[in-house]
Write a protein that holds these residues in place. Structure first.
Motif, PDB file in Angstrom:
ATOM      1  N   TYR A  18       0.800  -1.228   0.000  1.00 33.95           N
ATOM      2  CA  TYR A  18       0.000   0.000   0.000  1.00 33.95           C
ATOM      3  C   TYR A  18       0.836   1.283   0.000  1.00 33.95           C
ATOM      4  O   TYR A  18       0.409   2.299  -0.537  1.00 33.95           O
ATOM      5  N   TYR A  19       2.012   1.218   0.604  1.00 39.56           N
ATOM      6  CA  TYR A  19       2.816   2.438   0.730  1.00 39.56           C
ATOM      7  C   TYR A  19       4.035   2.440  -0.196  1.00 39.56           C
ATOM      8  O   TYR A  19       4.623   3.494  -0.442  1.00 39.56           O
ATOM      9  N   GLY A  20       4.421   1.249  -0.668  1.00 35.71           N
ATOM     10  CA  GLY A  20       5.550   1.170  -1.591  1.00 35.71           C
ATOM     11  C   GLY A  20       6.906   1.240  -0.930  1.00 35.71           C
ATOM     12  O   GLY A  20       7.906   1.495  -1.596  1.00 35.71           O
ATOM     13  N   SER A  54      -4.644  10.572   0.959  1.00 44.75           N
ATOM     14  CA  SER A  54      -3.459   9.732   0.743  1.00 44.75           C
ATOM     15  C   SER A  54      -3.783   8.253   0.911  1.00 44.75           C
ATOM     16  O   SER A  54      -3.304   7.406   0.145  1.00 44.75           O
ATOM     17  N   GLN A 110      -5.841   7.046  -2.063  1.00 42.44           N
ATOM     18  CA  GLN A 110      -4.949   6.944  -3.219  1.00 42.44           C
ATOM     19  C   GLN A 110      -4.135   5.655  -3.176  1.00 42.44           C
ATOM     20  O   GLN A 110      -3.823   5.064  -4.207  1.00 42.44           O
ATOM     21  N   ALA A 111      -3.798   5.227  -1.946  1.00 44.76           N
ATOM     22  CA  ALA A 111      -2.994   4.003  -1.786  1.00 44.76           C
ATOM     23  C   ALA A 111      -3.854   2.740  -1.811  1.00 44.76           C
ATOM     24  O   ALA A 111      -3.318   1.632  -1.781  1.00 44.76           O
ATOM     25  N   THR A 164       0.152  13.424  -3.239  1.00 46.39           N
ATOM     26  CA  THR A 164      -0.466  12.110  -3.023  1.00 46.39           C
ATOM     27  C   THR A 164      -0.318  11.219  -4.254  1.00 46.39           C
ATOM     28  O   THR A 164      -0.489  10.005  -4.169  1.00 46.39           O
ATOM     29  N   GLY A 205       7.915   4.290  -2.394  1.00 46.08           N
ATOM     30  CA  GLY A 205       6.721   5.119  -2.485  1.00 46.08           C
ATOM     31  C   GLY A 205       5.778   4.723  -3.602  1.00 46.08           C
ATOM     32  O   GLY A 205       4.678   5.264  -3.708  1.00 46.08           O
ATOM     33  N   GLY A 243       3.573   2.013  -4.534  1.00 45.16           N
ATOM     34  CA  GLY A 243       2.863   0.800  -4.181  1.00 45.16           C
ATOM     35  C   GLY A 243       2.221   0.163  -5.405  1.00 45.16           C
ATOM     36  O   GLY A 243       2.197   0.740  -6.500  1.00 45.16           O
ATOM     37  N   LYS A 281      -0.907  -0.374  -6.299  1.00 42.36           N
ATOM     38  CA  LYS A 281      -2.016   0.347  -6.921  1.00 42.36           C
ATOM     39  C   LYS A 281      -1.502   1.517  -7.765  1.00 42.36           C
ATOM     40  O   LYS A 281      -1.977   1.761  -8.876  1.00 42.36           O
ATOM     41  N   LYS A 282      -0.534   2.234  -7.232  1.00 40.72           N
ATOM     42  CA  LYS A 282      -0.013   3.400  -7.961  1.00 40.72           C
ATOM     43  C   LYS A 282       0.733   2.986  -9.224  1.00 40.72           C
ATOM     44  O   LYS A 282       0.656   3.674 -10.245  1.00 40.72           O
TER      45      LYS A 282
END
Length: 594
Positions: free
Chosen positions: A10-12, A74, A77-78, A547, A573, A575, A577-578
């Motif tokens: 989730y956060y990368g 944020s 977004q994650a 974000t 940073g 993750g 999903k991003k």
């Protein structure tokens, strides 16, 4: 999923920062927590990650609407289901959020303290499983804290309404021992795991400019910052207006923020700054507590704050992404007079007795005195700050205006040999005063009587002033080449480690005072392109630019130039999903700039 898996997915991030894993593990082991961690240390991850590991929901109590909005944006977004409940929501939005909460659609819910005891919220929460209540900015619960908020006392009453006691975690960036005791006692923490990480923020550059023309010095700094994002703090609303007008007249994209503005403008200006549409926000201390904008690369104080607690908290809003950032204070003697006036003419709090009001005023004046010591400090600014918070550090950090720019490394080996030889030849029986007299060739009665004028070291440093020799002796003490007998005579002794210095096989250096140079903004075309892409994506999604990805992530992309999604996933940073959502656009931008 384990905490490390959540952190990466989730956060990368591949690993926790110092202190984070200890707090996360304590919470997952069912313990209450009190964590004092500096701004930018990643407090939010300490409760967000375990929230995703535990059954039920986590309620985060937070003091500011802006903080909640940024945090929730944020999280969403994650890919983490989260929401906030505060006065910024319309009635339909509020009831919709409560309905979603009842239906189990959220894992993390941010709540303003004043909402905790409302009938509708209590009714909603009564049938839910609350695994943890996280109290952010926990110092607000203590009347001895920097930002005491009576609404925070509602937390204690709220906890009584829950069908079972959840884990309680409390987080703050700055807290004295008294405030930590208050947090523990008022929240009734049970055998809490307590963590106080180091207050140091190595990526922050601290500078003090003794200014005769603050407007001119401010503009000089801003010219060097080019397209970077930052905050300019002023002590009064009037100054905010004047500085904002000055910057706009010079074509800077700046907005204002203070308590005298209507709520609509404050909200619009804050969002404009958060979304990178406005590059600079000029504000009073009404702006910023808990602000989650990660890519603030400079904080300039147009006036000196009233305390080091306030200064460090406000300055700490720079560099939250771990990138290099600058904290510059423009000082003039009028700042102290202004702050004394503000303290002595502050509005009395009706909840406090007259004696307590006076005690608080005296404490504020003492804090102001310590702040005055900072702006006039001759030594390392970082050391001054950390020492104030009870933390030991090196005398020279090399990354503040006193160290990096006002000091240069100086070889003192030859002078050290002279001083050490003088101590040895006088049989290690005297203090610094006698050693200085011998080295300077002074004809005192004691020197003649003991025939020290016949020694080879007599007068060997006669061309150097006494204060210089005393400074060299002090430096040798600091570096442990000289020890002092713990008796009333303060006799100097040579440490065995000095043998290598006397033989000439070890060099000794010290820092000597030598002006403010700031970091240069990059003109890397890829960074420029990535920033444009980030701004466009943020504009399309109506979210703050940071974000999408932080400056730290942006700089890593520019450095490593990933051309596949697998390579992009290795960037801190980014993750899962991003990468899926933005990866193709980022990779194309990298390829086009190649």
């Amino acid at each position: 999923m384990r905490p490390e898996g959540i952190l990466k997915t989730y956060y990368g991030y591949d690993s926790f920062r110092p202190g984070q894993s200890e707090v996360v593990n304590a919470i997952l082991n069912g313990r209450d927590v009190l964590a004092v961690m500096p701004t930018g240390a990643g407090k939010s991850i300490c409760y967000q990650v375990p929230a995703m590991c535990m059954e039920g929901i986590t309620i985060v109590i937070s003091p500011l609407i802006s903080l909640m909005k940024d945090q929730v944006t944020s999280l969403v977004q994650a890919g983490i289901p989260a929401a906030f409940l505060n006065s910024s929501l319309s009635a339909p939005q509020f009831f919709k959020a409560l309905s979603n909460l009842q239906n189990g659609k959220y894992k993390i819910v941010y709540v303003a303290p004043e909402r905790l005891l409302t009938e509708r919220f209590l009714e909603c929460i009564s049938n839910l499983s609350v695994s943890m209540v996280a109290v952010d900015e926990a110092h607000c619960i203590s009347q001895w804290g920097q930002n005491f908020r009576p609404d925070y006392l509602k937390i204690v009453e709220f906890l009584k309404y829950l069908k079972r006691r959840p884990i309680i975690s409390a987080f703050t960036a700055t807290a004295t021992e008294k405030v930590k005791e208050d947090i523990t006692d008022i929240l009734k923490l049970i055998d809490p795991f307590k963590l106080t990480t180091g207050f140091d923020r190595p990526n922050l550059y601290f500078g003090v400019v003794h200014s005769k023309d603050k407007d001119d010095d401010l503009l000089k700094l801003l010219r060097q910052y080019k397209d970077r994002s930052g905050i300019v703090y002023c002590s009064t609303r009037k100054a905010v207006e004047e500085v904002t007008d000055l910057l706009k007249a010079r074509k800077y994209n700046a907005v204002r923020y203070h308590a005298g503005l209507d709520e609509k403008e404050r909200k619009e200006n804050q969002e404009s700054f958060a979304n990178d549409q406005a590059r600079i926000i000029v504000a009073t201390n009404a702006f910023g507590m808990g602000i989650d904008k990660s890519n603030v690369s400079f904080v300039i104080h147009y006036h000196m704050p009233m305390s080091l607690e306030a200064y460090y908290q406000e300055a700490g809003r720079a560099g939250r992404d771990g990138e290099e950032a600058e904290c510059i204070l423009l000082y003039s003697p009028a700042d102290i007079r202004l702050n004394k006036f503000l303290i002595e003419h502050s509005e009395p709090n009706p909840d406090y007795s007259e004696d307590m009001q006076e005690e608080i005023r005296e404490r504020d004046l003492e804090r102001l005195k310590k702040m005055g010591g900072y702006v006039k400090a001759q030594g390392c600014l970082r050391e001054y700050i950390l020492k104030y918070f009870g933390e030991k550090t090196r005398q020279y950090c090399g990354h503040c205006s006193s160290c990096k720019d006002n000091f240069a490394e100086d070889d003192m080996t030859v002078d050290a040999q002279k001083i050490l030889s003088a101590i040895i030849r006088t049989k290690e029986m005297y203090g610094a005063g006698m050693i200085c007299d011998v080295l300077m060739g002074n004809e005192t009665d004691r020197i003649i009587e003991r025939k020290f004028d016949e020694l080879s070291v007599y007068g060997i440093m006669k061309d150097q002033p006494r204060h210089e020799i005393e400074g060299l002796i002090k430096e040798l003490k600091v570096q442990s080449y000289i020890r002092i007998n713990d008796d009333q005579y303060r006799v100097l002794k040579v440490d065995p480690s000095a043998a290598a210095v006397l033989k000439g096989t070890k060099k000794i250096t010290r820092m000597r005072r030598k002006n403010l140079i700031t970091a240069k903004a990059t003109d890397d075309p890829l960074i420029v392109s990535l920033r444009k892409l980030r701004s466009m994506l943020a504009l399309n999604e109506h979210v703050p630019a940071y974000t999408i990805f932080s400056d730290a992530t942006l700089n890593q992309i520019a450095e490593k130039k990933p051309t596949t999604k697998a390579a992009l996933r290795e960037i801190q940073g980014m993750g899962k999903k991003k990468v899926n959502k933005y990866g193709t656009r980022i990779i194309n931008t990298v390829k086009e700039a190649a």
